[in-house]
Design an enzyme around this catalytic site. Structure first.
Site, PDB file in Angstrom:
ATOM      1  NE  ARG A 183      17.296   7.650 -25.844  1.00  0.00           N
ATOM      2  CZ  ARG A 183      16.547   6.759 -26.034  1.00  0.00           C
ATOM      3  NH1 ARG A 183      15.103   6.888 -25.894  1.00  0.00           N
ATOM      4  NH2 ARG A 183      16.942   5.311 -26.121  1.00  0.00           N
ATOM      5  CG  ASN A 184      20.998   9.856 -30.845  1.00  0.00           C
ATOM      6  OD1 ASN A 184      22.195  10.254 -30.923  1.00  0.00           O
ATOM      7  ND2 ASN A 184      20.890   8.681 -31.114  1.00  0.00           N
ATOM      8  NE  ARG A 212      11.950  -0.863 -35.570  1.00  0.00           N
ATOM      9  CZ  ARG A 212      11.508  -1.822 -36.492  1.00  0.00           C
ATOM     10  NH1 ARG A 212      10.588  -1.673 -37.147  1.00  0.00           N
ATOM     11  NH2 ARG A 212      11.898  -3.150 -36.028  1.00  0.00           N
ATOM     12  CB  ALA A 230      10.617   6.933 -24.755  1.00  0.00           C
TER      13      ALA A 230
END
Ligand SMILES: [Zn+2]
Length: 403
Positions: free
Chosen positions: A214-215, A307, A310
């Site tokens: 999401r980055n 790690r 979410a």
């Protein structure tokens, strides 16, 4: 009227041991996209039906159901599935599923939908894009839902906050897609699981590892992906496009950054870049299972779980998203656990907790918060942490963050 809700063809793709690509979740790839005569009938029927308007998140959910990304779901969850998902992390028939996919409406709308049976669904621009056959209307406890999914009732958690703002009633039933919503730039890398499965087959990939993000890509992400690529035929880079919390990078920035990176630094024959259009829920371990299920439907045999996958804030233990897979030996996509990657000055490269023996003081890392501060003040991240092209891109972007 019911005939309008029967899509043209159900596409059945069964597990082939030979090619190593797993069967879709539940065994069959759902296809609720109308075509041909059924589509014509649906278009006509829709004009006569009561209609409801849904937000962007729900538009994505409906299209994901129709394309089979949420297989075996054929629509919004019925009450008994919803209850079992909260209680056991499984659908009523026992198939693993951890996050409710539901349609919430106010009490009056729920009553009207129940009476109407079939309902037309409009997007935010008032365009009818789907039909729904109402099968169940039920009440639910928001607090219980939040606790089951997010393991907290703290309204500072973005998922809990969203849950508490939902309408009071849920409506379940099959959907059928009439039209894709507007073809913005953001859609250009969007593909259905039927298409990605075809592509994997064409490329002869027998093992495909899915990468959720999401980055924007840091060098540490790139090196992690490349480490994984040593072990598999193909990598499915699949960033999540959709609603995110404020301070996260905007979708446009993430897509552009990956386009740049993959074009110049990735082996084209073993990497596929496709966007996944669904909101980020920040449900940690429960969402890691949903993320894996969606990638299984796309045809991935393996899925990288990082790690605090979410996660948000300190709501989840760093390895909770890895440990939850022990409860799902029947999920049929293999999780691949990777430690965090970082730059180590003594190793002189991007390494991981598993490969670097040195003290943490020698590490260079770029947290989301730190990167945000740097971008806001126009400061360029070190080349040891971010490719200059990516740094350039985000520094020159006018408003790169979700507000
Ligand atoms: Zn080291």
């Amino acid at each position: 009227m019911r005939t309008a809700l029967q899509p043209g063809k159900e596409k059945v793709i069964l597990l082939s041991e030979r090619d190593g690509i797993p069967a879709p979740h539940g065994g069959v790839l759902v296809n609720r996209v109308l075509s041909g005569n059924a589509l014509e009938r649906a278009r006509n029927d829709a004009k006569e039906l009561m209609s409801i308007k849904v937000n962007r998140d729900l538009v994505s959910d409906i299209e994901n159901v129709a394309d089979g990304i949420f297989s075996p779901l054929e629509g919004f969850m019925l009450g008994h599935d919803f209850e079992e998902v909260l209680k056991r992390g499984r659908l009523a028939n026992g198939i693993p599923w951890t996050i409710p996919i539901v349609l919430d409406v106010d009490e009056q709308t729920a009553k009207q939908m129940k009476d109407s049976h079939n309902v037309a669904i409009k997007d935010e621009n008032e365009k009818i894009f789907a039909l729904m056959h109402v099968e169940d209307v039920y009440r639910y406890n928001k607090r219980e839902m939040a606790k089951a999914v997010y393991q907290t009732e703290d309204t500072k958690h973005p998922g809990v906050a969203k849950t508490m703002e939902m309408h009071d009633m849920l409506v379940g039933g099959r959907i059928a897609l009439i039209d894709r919503t507007n073809g913005s730039e953001l859609r250009k890398h969007r593909l259905s699981p039927a298409r990605t499965r075809d592509e994997f087959r064409k490329r002869g990939w027998k093992s495909v590892v899915g990468f959720q993000t999401r980055n924007i890509p840091h060098l540490a992400h790139e090196m992690l992906q490349k480490a994984a690529l040593n072990l598999f035929d193909g990598m499915f880079v699949n960033p999540l496009i959709g609603r995110k919390k404020s301070g996260d990078f905007k979708d446009e920035v993430i897509i552009k950054a990956y386009e740049t990176l993959i074009e110049h630094y990735y082996p084209q024959e073993s990497v596929m870049f496709v966007t996944l259009h669904t909101e980020m829920r920040y449900a940690g371990p429960k969402e890691a299972i949903l993320h894996a299920i969606m990638r299984k439907n796309f045809g991935c045999s393996h899925f990288i779980v990082g790690r605090d996958h979410a996660g948000v804030g300190n709501y989840y233990q760093p390895f909770a998203a890895q440990e939850i897979f022990k409860d799902y030996p029947d999920i049929e996509i293999k999780p691949v656990f990777f430690p965090a990657f970082f730059y180590c000055k003594i190793c002189m490269g991007t390494v991981s907790e598993k490969t670097c023996p040195h003290d943490t003081q020698h590490r260079l890392e770029l947290s989301g918060t730190k990167l945000r501060q740097m971008v806001t003040s126009g400061e360029r991240p070190s080349e040891l942490l971010m490719r200059p092209e990516i740094a350039e891109l985000i520094l020159n972007w006018k408003d790169p963050f979700v507000t």
